[in-house]
Scaffold this motif. Structure first.
Motif: not given
Length: 318
Positions: A16-38
């Motif tokens: 089980h692997l996990m990683s978080r953004t700097v300071n927990g910044e909520a940067w990822f909307g649908d566009r960013e999530k889709e890019q990371l998914r791909k």
């Protein structure tokens, strides 16, 4: 001080692997999530590591992966994987797949170091996470016209025993992330997760979850409890009541209810599995270590024979 990674290269392992953004910044909307998914699927395809399930959230992501033991990779497979990772030439990798194929076939002097360089990066969790996060950071910073780090830490990793109970429990915990966050009421409705993508028709996502259950009936049991799908009024406890039972009363819940809370066993433990499996993992981890890790029983639900390798005592449930 970096936490030691638990990896056994002589066998198939699960993480089980996990990683978080700097300071927990909520940067990822649908566009960013889709890019990371791909990118998750693309980098995993090259590495030969199978994604069982995943969840991409607004400020972090989870992966559950199957890592094969050391295995021979043919030249044809090297080229196929290379093409998946580099469908087009890039500034940092200008060689086309067709050129690689020709070198491997016709130039034994140049082929051998190239072959070693590529296969060394395969079947390696550290390489997968490093490459995935670097690729996404480059894309994200370009898309935002920004610079600087995107990710807060290297990454977290929990070794999981290859037992169906352990694998299904951790996978369900990952797929229930959007439910815990209040984004959806049913995990099937979140398309940036392994379960949501599989029910949306993705062959790759269904093949990953097939490790847990080919027709997903048993896995749905872990997600929802009795029956194979969500039903109105099915959950016995709301989250506030669940946390009161777990933290204040030191009680237990049905596993599907517990998995709708945040559980540190699955994110901050070193390893999860049977006591026998954890003893073996501890023997590898404890070399040259003053404070010895040992298996601890886990509570909060009926976990069967599962234990955790870490003495987690505070804020176990949130």
């Amino acid at each position: 001080m970096r936490r030691k990674r638990l990896v056994f290269k002589d066998r198939t392992t699960y993480h089980h692997l996990m990683s978080r953004t700097v300071n927990g910044e909520a940067w990822f909307g649908d566009r960013e999530k889709e890019q990371l998914r791909k990118m998750i699927h693309q980098v995993a395809e090259f590495s030969g590591i199978r994604v069982i399930t995943y969840a991409v959230m607004k400020n972090h992501f989870h992966l559950m992966v199957e890592v094969p033991g050391e295995a021979e990779v043919t030249d044809a497979e090297i080229v196929r994987r290379y093409r998946a990772l580099y469908p087009k030439p890039t500034p940092w990798q200008p060689m086309r797949a067709e050129v690689l194929e020709k070198i491997l076939r016709e130039d034994p002097v140049e082929a051998e170091p190239l072959r070693r360089s590529l296969t060394r990066r395969m079947h390696d969790v550290s390489w997968l996470m490093k490459t995935l996060k670097q690729r996404f950071s480059l894309w994200f910073n370009r898309s935002r016209e920004r610079f600087g780090p995107v990710w807060a830490e290297r990454y977290k990793s929990v070794l999981i025993e290859g037992d169906l109970k352990a694998l299904r429990t951790v996978a369900a915990y990952i797929d229930l992330n959007p439910v815990r966050s209040g984004i959806v009421e049913d995990p099937k409705d979140y398309r940036f997760s392994g379960y949501g993508e599989a029910l949306g028709g993705s062959r790759v996502a269904r093949e990953g979850l097939a490790i847990l259950d080919r027709d997903l009936a048993g896995y749905r049991q872990t997600l929802y409890g009795s029956g194979a799908a969500a039903k109105e009024g099915k959950r016995s406890f709301d989250r506030k009541t669940a946390l009161r039972i777990l933290e204040k009363e030191k009680g237990s819940l049905p596993l599907p209810d517990l998995l709708r809370c945040r559980v540190r066993y699955f994110t901050d433990g070193l390893a999860l599995g049977s006591p026998e499996f954890l003893e073996e993992a501890a023997s590898s981890l404890n070399r040259n270590r003053k404070r010895k890790a040992r298996p601890h029983s886990i509570h909060g639900a009926d976990f069967g024979n599962l234990s955790v390798l870490a003495g987690l005592k505070k804020n176990l449930f949130q």
